[in-house]
Write an enzyme that holds these catalytic residues in place. Structure first.
Site, PDB file in Angstrom:
ATOM      1  N   GLY A  78      51.128 102.602  46.955  1.00  0.00           N
ATOM      2  CA  GLY A  78      51.531 101.271  47.392  1.00  0.00           C
ATOM      3  C   GLY A  78      50.526 100.177  47.119  1.00  0.00           C
ATOM      4  O   GLY A  78      49.506 100.387  46.511  1.00  0.00           O
ATOM      5  N   SER A  79      50.834  98.988  47.532  1.00  0.00           N
ATOM      6  CA  SER A  79      49.980  97.813  47.478  1.00  0.00           C
ATOM      7  C   SER A  79      50.828  96.566  47.299  1.00  0.00           C
ATOM      8  O   SER A  79      51.636  96.264  48.149  1.00  0.00           O
ATOM      9  CB  SER A  79      48.914  97.898  46.401  1.00  0.00           C
ATOM     10  N   ARG A  80      50.673  95.864  46.162  1.00  0.00           N
ATOM     11  CA  ARG A  80      51.325  94.568  46.024  1.00  0.00           C
ATOM     12  C   ARG A  80      51.491  94.220  44.559  1.00  0.00           C
ATOM     13  O   ARG A  80      50.658  94.573  43.714  1.00  0.00           O
ATOM     14  CB  ARG A  80      50.452  93.528  46.723  1.00  0.00           C
ATOM     15  N   ILE A 130      48.367  94.831  41.952  1.00  0.00           N
ATOM     16  CA  ILE A 130      47.163  94.644  42.764  1.00  0.00           C
ATOM     17  C   ILE A 130      46.915  95.865  43.636  1.00  0.00           C
ATOM     18  O   ILE A 130      47.811  96.319  44.360  1.00  0.00           O
ATOM     19  CB  ILE A 130      47.303  93.389  43.653  1.00  0.00           C
TER      20      ILE A 130
END
Length: 219
Positions: free
Chosen positions: A188-190, A158
């Site tokens: 980055g993120s999820r 995501i």
């Protein structure tokens, strides 16, 4: 430690900008504003190191276990809950979400070995990664793995407010190995992992994971 191939272009641009900015400031600031010059040099060098660190691939001994689901990325466990999936599955699943900060290693890895039976990219928004709707409304790429014992595991890379490029290497039909590279999320993120409800979770909210190493759940 090595550098990931996805970082080649970004690192080259960062180095060029570092040299250009400091060449200009050296010419105009160094003779009469030494402190300001060295302050800018320190700041730009720190930013260069940060960009390079985004693409690091540390040497690790990966966890290989057909009865375990391993973390697909470095980060912090922010969600463990039962959900109704918005794609592929029609039954309820157990979701574990890992938030990746800009300081984390950004390589994403296969949580299990098996066949890739689903691979789908979705355009979307760029809400902050911890937003409740980021799993369903943000730009994302979904994979589903089918293990040799018939279990199916869904991963969802995501994008977030900073992460504007998701890379995924897995076509449908590929047979992949646990801990090998699934893809990369720049800056980055999820990553969400959806498991069968009978999976035995081995982590808790707030735990720090290492991609390819930390066991999320057992069968």
């Amino acid at each position: 430690m090595t550098l990931h191939r996805e970082g080649k272009g970004s690192i080259i641009i960062a180095v060029i900008l570092f040299l250009l900015i400091n060449s200009i400031t050296c010419k105009f600031l160094l003779p009469h504003h030494t402190f300001i010059f060295y302050l800018l040099l320190a700041v730009t060098f720190a930013l260069l190191v940060l960009v390079v660190s985004f693409f690091r691939v540390p040497a690790r001994t990966y966890t290989i276990n057909e009865n375990s689901v391993i973390a697909p990325c470095d980060g912090k466990v922010v969600v463990i809950e039962e959900v109704q999936p918005d794609e592929y599955f029609s039954d309820r699943r157990l979701q574990i979400s890992i938030f990746m900060s800009p300081l984390n290693v950004h390589v994403n890895r296969n949580p299990v070995s098996g066949e890739v039976v689903y691979s789908q990219y979705h355009k979307g928004k760029y809400l902050v990664a911890w937003h409740p709707k980021s799993s369903t409304e943000n730009e994302r790429h979904t994979n589903v793995y089918r293990t040799k014992n018939g279990k199916e595991v869904l991963t969802k890379q995501i994008a977030g407010a900073l992460a504007k490029r998701i890379v995924n290497y897995l076509p449908v039909g590929a047979n992949v190995q646990q801990a090998d590279e699934m893809g990369f999320i720049k800056f980055g993120s999820r990553v969400d992992v959806l498991l069968p409800l009978d999976a035995k979770v081995q982590v808790k909210i707030g735990d720090i994971t290492k991609g390819g190493v930390t066991v999320l759940a057992h069968w």
